[in-house]
Design a protein around this motif. Structure first.
Motif, mmCIF file in Angstrom:
data_model
loop_
_atom_site.group_PDB
_atom_site.id
_atom_site.type_symbol
_atom_site.label_atom_id
_atom_site.label_comp_id
_atom_site.label_asym_id
_atom_site.label_seq_id
_atom_site.Cartn_x
_atom_site.Cartn_y
_atom_site.Cartn_z
ATOM 1 N N ASP A 150 80.125 -7.577 16.675
ATOM 2 C CA ASP A 150 79.114 -8.271 17.482
ATOM 3 C C ASP A 150 79.153 -9.758 17.182
ATOM 4 O OD1 ASP A 150 77.594 -6.579 19.272
ATOM 5 O OD2 ASP A 150 76.863 -5.537 17.495
ATOM 6 N N TYR A 194 77.719 -13.413 13.405
ATOM 7 C CA TYR A 194 78.654 -12.321 13.628
ATOM 8 C C TYR A 194 78.244 -11.129 12.778
ATOM 9 C CZ TYR A 194 80.736 -13.725 9.171
ATOM 10 O OH TYR A 194 80.930 -14.035 7.845
ATOM 11 N N VAL A 208 85.203 -6.429 18.548
ATOM 12 C CA VAL A 208 85.428 -7.621 19.365
ATOM 13 C C VAL A 208 86.931 -7.875 19.446
ATOM 14 C CG1 VAL A 208 84.990 -10.092 19.581
ATOM 15 C CG2 VAL A 208 83.205 -8.583 18.680
ATOM 16 N N TYR A 246 82.040 -12.382 24.833
ATOM 17 C CA TYR A 246 83.038 -11.660 24.054
ATOM 18 C C TYR A 246 83.260 -10.276 24.655
ATOM 19 C CZ TYR A 246 78.980 -9.389 21.860
ATOM 20 O OH TYR A 246 77.827 -8.694 21.630
ATOM 21 N N LYS A 248 84.516 -6.215 23.967
ATOM 22 C CA LYS A 248 84.636 -5.177 22.954
ATOM 23 C C LYS A 248 85.553 -4.075 23.466
ATOM 24 C CE LYS A 248 81.053 -4.129 20.432
ATOM 25 N NZ LYS A 248 79.735 -3.670 19.971
#
Length: 440
Positions: A150, A194, A208, A246, A248
């Motif tokens: 994350d 993060y 990520v 971002y 995933k």
């Protein structure tokens, strides 16, 4: 006077003294090396080959037509040969950092700097602030550390740091890394945060795999499958809004993909109603039969259930239910080239790396003219659990044969069928409900 209630017909597993149709082959069903016949392409129409519904001896429809095991066979070819090449999965992002270009900081070794946005604008995180400090976000891919799962933005004094998250407080050159650096003392400080995966998380956890910067005022939007952190990095009064996005993806390790083949089937011969389509293994394992190298302490992977529908030229449908699972693979069967690709040999001295395990993906599947997907999922899960436990009194083949041949189809006279798979496992078959939608 109330009419008497109909009771469910109970089907028990076959006793040891009762003979049932034997599953082809003497080896256990999910044991590697089992084989089965494959119908040639000139005997099947390639679209399901459905010619009718199989019937039992008493004239009732047959519940299941075929049981199939798909996976890696000796005839399997790499997916890159003769088929469209699959995109190689990106390595997960293991580290993120912020550098200040105006202070002469360079991109750290192994890192990639996000210089521009999607449409070519400068990705300076301090864009719009009354400061000459030019800050950029960098990231590094790798598998030697646990991946990031994350990313976030924290405004000092407004937000509380989430559990398990870390703040990028300094650059690799020990300078302050808050976004509003160089502003006034009253300027609100903004940090990028993060969160890293924990040791106990599964091997195929979502991690990520890509990062980008967007400016919505310039007509930019998050790319497909990207997550947008809904907090503006630009806390100043001027300049465009700057947002962090971002992506995933599954953080799988190194893998080799091969065409899925037919390992075993039951019954061994095609029925008169329709032939077993030769494309079934592809539907069972659409991403191919893979060989993967995992860390030795990887968490156990649960089976994944999926369904598919095969349609014949006449419009008749055959429903497929399958579960995919991993099982250990003998590394002695791998060539040196495969071991190098999987990271099982050191590049310099060719020493074996014993800190990794080798796994292969397989699938078990049933084909039927009836969409009893919940029932099929329970049955396939039972077969899978039965195959990895034991020892058992009854061989697994007897359970499969009993389910295909001895379980009656629900009818108006017996609308509910209770199938007792074991003293602890059972499933309930109910008569299909009439629907305005055409099921077959």
């Amino acid at each position: 006077v109330r009419p008497p209630r109909r009771q469910a017909v109970r089907c028990r597993p076959p006793p040891l003294s009762r003979r049932t149709a034997a599953f082809p082959g003497k080896r256990p069903l999910v044991e590697s090396g089992a084989s089965g016949k494959r119908r040639s392409s000139d005997q099947s129409d390639g679209a399901g080959g459905v010619a009718g519904v199989a019937m039992t001896e008493d004239g009732a429809p047959q519940l299941v037509d075929y049981f199939v095991v798909a996976g890696l066979t000796n005839a399997s070819k790499p997916l890159e040969e003769g088929t469209p090449k699959l995109a190689r999965p990106l390595e997960p992002i293991a580290d993120v950092a912020i550098i200040i270009r105006s202070e002469g900081e360079e991109v750290p070794q192994g890192f990639t700097c996000i210089e521009t946005t999607l449409t070519g604008h400068s990705a300076d995180l301090n864009c719009g602030l009354l400061t000459t400090s030019r800050m950029f976000l960098c990231y590094r891919r790798g598998r030697e550390k646990l991946p990031l799962i994350d990313l976030g933005v924290l405004c000092e004094g407004k937000d509380r740091l989430k559990a398990g998250c870390n703040i990028i407080e300094t650059t690799p050159y020990s300078r302050a890394a808050h976004i509003s650096g160089g502003g006034t003392s009253l300027q609100q400080r903004t940090f990028i945060t993060y969160r890293r995966a924990s040791e106990c998380q599964a091997h195929s956890t979502l991690a990520v795999t890509d990062i980008c910067i967007i400016m919505p005022s310039k007509g930019e939007a998050p790319p497909h499958t990207f997550c947008k952190v809904d907090k503006n990095l630009n806390t100043g009064m001027w300049g465009p809004g700057i947002y962090l996005c971002y992506k995933k993806s599954m953080a799988k390790g190194t893998a080799l993909a091969y065409e899925a083949g037919l390992i075993s089937r039951y019954p061994d011969t095609d029925s008169e109603s329709f032939a077993l389509p030769h494309t079934v293994p592809v539907f069972c394992l659409p991403m191919g039969a893979t060989i993967e190298s995992w860390p030795a302490d990887s968490k156990y992977q649960l089976p994944v259930f999926s369904t598919f529908v095969l349609t014949a030229g006449s419009g008749e449908k055959v429903y497929g239910a399958a579960i995919q699972f991993y099982e250990s693979y003998d590394r002695d069967k791998l060539s040196d080239k495969q071991r190098l690709s999987l990271g099982l040999l050191s590049v310099i001295d060719r020493r074996p790396i014993l800190t990794k395990s080798v796994q292969t993906k397989r699938s078990i599947c049933v084909l039927s003219h009836w969409p009893f997907f919940d029932v099929f999922q329970k049955f396939l899960t039972f077969v899978y659990r039965y195959s990895i436990s034991g020892p058992h009194v009854l061989p697994i083949e007897k359970h499969i044969s009993n389910f295909l041949h001895n379980v009656p189809f629900p009818s108006p006279q017996r609308p509910r069928i209770l199938v007792q798979l074991s003293p602890y496992d059972n499933l309930l078959l109910c008569q299909p409900v009439s629907s305005p939608l055409l099921l077959r």
